[in-house]
Design a protein around this motif. Structure first.
Motif, short mmCIF file in Angstrom:
data_model
loop_
_atom_site.label_atom_id
_atom_site.label_comp_id
_atom_site.label_asym_id
_atom_site.label_seq_id
_atom_site.Cartn_x
_atom_site.Cartn_y
_atom_site.Cartn_z
N LYS A 311 0.57 -1.08 -0.21
CA LYS A 311 -0.25 -0.22 0.22
C LYS A 311 0.17 1.39 0.01
O LYS A 311 2.21 1.25 0.17
CB LYS A 311 -0.51 0.22 1.74
CG LYS A 311 -1.47 -1.00 1.13
CD LYS A 311 -2.68 -1.08 2.42
CE LYS A 311 -3.52 -2.12 2.72
NZ LYS A 311 -3.83 -2.19 4.30
N VAL A 312 0.20 2.29 -0.92
CA VAL A 312 1.15 4.20 -0.51
C VAL A 312 0.41 4.25 0.07
O VAL A 312 -1.11 4.81 -0.90
CB VAL A 312 1.70 3.86 -2.00
CG1 VAL A 312 2.61 4.91 -1.91
CG2 VAL A 312 2.49 2.35 -2.58
N PHE A 313 0.15 5.36 0.95
CA PHE A 313 -0.57 6.09 1.77
C PHE A 313 0.05 6.98 2.31
O PHE A 313 0.97 6.61 2.98
CB PHE A 313 -1.58 5.68 1.80
CG PHE A 313 -1.46 4.54 3.00
CD1 PHE A 313 -2.25 5.12 3.92
CD2 PHE A 313 -1.30 3.24 2.90
CE1 PHE A 313 -2.65 3.82 5.35
CE2 PHE A 313 -1.68 2.24 4.16
CZ PHE A 313 -1.77 2.56 5.12
N ALA A 314 -0.32 7.63 3.34
CA ALA A 314 0.03 8.82 3.54
C ALA A 314 -0.69 10.27 5.00
O ALA A 314 -1.19 10.25 3.89
CB ALA A 314 1.29 9.56 3.71
N ARG A 315 -1.05 9.59 5.97
CA ARG A 315 -2.34 10.94 6.32
C ARG A 315 -1.86 12.67 6.27
O ARG A 315 -0.51 12.40 5.61
CB ARG A 315 -1.78 10.65 8.39
CG ARG A 315 -3.16 11.64 8.57
CD ARG A 315 -3.16 11.60 10.45
NE ARG A 315 -3.73 12.86 10.47
CZ ARG A 315 -2.74 13.94 11.35
NH1 ARG A 315 -1.71 13.40 11.75
NH2 ARG A 315 -3.66 14.88 11.80
N LEU A 316 -2.20 13.32 5.55
CA LEU A 316 -1.89 14.53 4.84
C LEU A 316 -1.29 14.86 6.17
O LEU A 316 -0.15 15.49 5.64
CB LEU A 316 -2.65 15.65 4.12
CG LEU A 316 -2.80 17.31 3.64
CD1 LEU A 316 -1.50 16.68 2.88
CD2 LEU A 316 -4.11 17.42 3.77
N GLY A 317 -1.29 15.33 7.45
CA GLY A 317 -1.02 16.16 8.48
C GLY A 317 0.80 15.81 8.20
O GLY A 317 1.47 16.61 9.11
#
Length: 382
Positions: A311-317
């Motif tokens: 998975k490739v993702f992250a929280r914007l903050g």
């Protein structure tokens, strides 16, 4: 499949699982040096060396002392034939656990691995399709038997099969911008399944086909449960780049923002013109959004950006804390960063843009050749 006593074939899917599971693998890449330096298979526990095929025509001796004992060995070439020949030589020299890559780097470039990112509030789901060999990412938003594809890749049969297996009807295909690193499958898929194809109008001034305008303020609904896909105009990578907020949870950023870098503004030859737009999107427009949105980019540049199961993702903050491209306070320094010392442009990017405009119609084989190599859509993908 076995072709000899100790020689076996490895598929791109099997290789993908090795990379994502962070297993050990030794790769002998027998392509020429320039092709190897341009683009190779990478992974956290993968060791790779390059010995060109022509140096191994008389036998595998130049490679044998470089291949460690007790490790699984994969021989790789462009299309398959050369790697099979070299792998056979290695087996004949007494080594075991030797594989060659089925279809070579072309197969690696085209493999898509679907992973579920998460659930939506009213029972839907969002899936990410990881094109691990090229670093491209497509998305399927699913709700109540309907689906919308975002940044659809050329291999549309994968998405059709996935939809059929899960009894889904693809109603929309959406491109966040006019792509320059790969050929979009959005319009092709829409035509095949009777879906609506959406494209930002500012990126569509030269296209020669009909499309629906992806404009800010126009929500695209998927399913009866009203999973809204809300466009947000976010120029900088292209003048029309448009992000999508899905279900108030996910921010699909296209090629504007990645996990470890930011998008480059030069692939349409407008770096100086678009650098201000890029900074405004990243430092002002996105700042107005919730820090809790999960960023889902259209590309990744390094294997370090792959999380659990790929998975490739992250929280914007969190990206505002960690991403170097979001922490350049001086505007002049930002301008230098995104316009100078950029990595090479993607292979055949001008022809890819022309294809995505509908101006040229390359054959399937020509499309494969055009897409060979990494995506190089980020400022720091060198």
């Amino acid at each position: 499949m076995t072709t000899g006593t100790d020689l076996r074939m490895m598929t791109a899917k099997e290789l993908t699982r090795i990379v994502l599971n962070k297993e050990e693998l030794f790769i002998l890449d027998v392509r020429n040096e320039s092709d190897f330096n341009d683009w190779k298979i990478e992974g956290e526990r993968i060791e790779v060396i390059n010995i060109p095929y022509f140096e191994l025509l008389d036998g595998a001796d130049p490679a044998l002392d470089k291949i460690p004992n007790g490790k699984k060995v994969l021989v790789v070439c462009a299309k398959e034939g050369s790697s099979q020949f070299v792998a056979e030589q290695i087996v004949e020299a007494g080594r075991s656990d030797v594989f060659y890559l089925q279809g070579g780097m072309k197969s690696w470039s085209e493999h898509l691995e679907p992973v579920k990112i998460g659930d939506l509030k009213d029972g839907g789901s969002i899936y990410q399709f990881v094109r691990i060999g090229k670093g491209c990412l497509s998305y399927m938003v699913v709700s109540n038997g309907e689906a919308a594809m975002v940044d659809t890749l050329r291999m549309t049969d994968v998405f059709e099969s996935f939809a059929q297996e899960n009894q889904l009807q693809i109603k929309h295909t959406i491109d966040t911008h006019l792509h320059a690193d790969h050929i979009s499958g959005g319009r092709t898929l829409a035509d095949k399944v009777g879906a609506t194809y959406w494209l930002p109008p500012k990126d569509a001034e030269e296209v020669v086909f009909n499309y629906s305008k992806l404009d800010e303020g126009h929500a695209i609904t998927v399913g009866n449960t009203k999973i809204n896909i809300q466009p947000v105009y976010s120029p900088g990578h292209t003048i029309g780049s448009t992000s999508l907020i899905v279900d108030d949870q996910y921010l699909l950023t296209g090629d504007i923002l990645f996990i470890e870098s930011i998008g480059r503004p030069d692939l349409a030859g407008k770096a100086e013109d678009w650098v201000g737009d890029l900074r405004n999107t990243l430092y002002n427009r996105y700042k107005e959004l919730s820090n809790d949105l999960i960023v889902l980019p259209a590309h990744f540049g390094k294997v370090s950006e792959l999380g659990d199961s790929g998975k490739v993702f992250a929280r914007l903050g969190d990206l505002y804390q960690k991403n170097p491209g979001l922490n350049i306070r001086d505007e002049a320094e930002f301008r230098r960063t995104v316009t100078e010392n950029l990595p090479p442009q993607p292979n055949a990017y001008q022809e890819i843009r022309q294809t995505n405009m509908g101006k040229i119609q390359p054959t399937d084989e020509e499309q494969r050749e055009m897409e060979i190599g990494p995506n190089r859509c980020a400022v720091h993908d060198k």
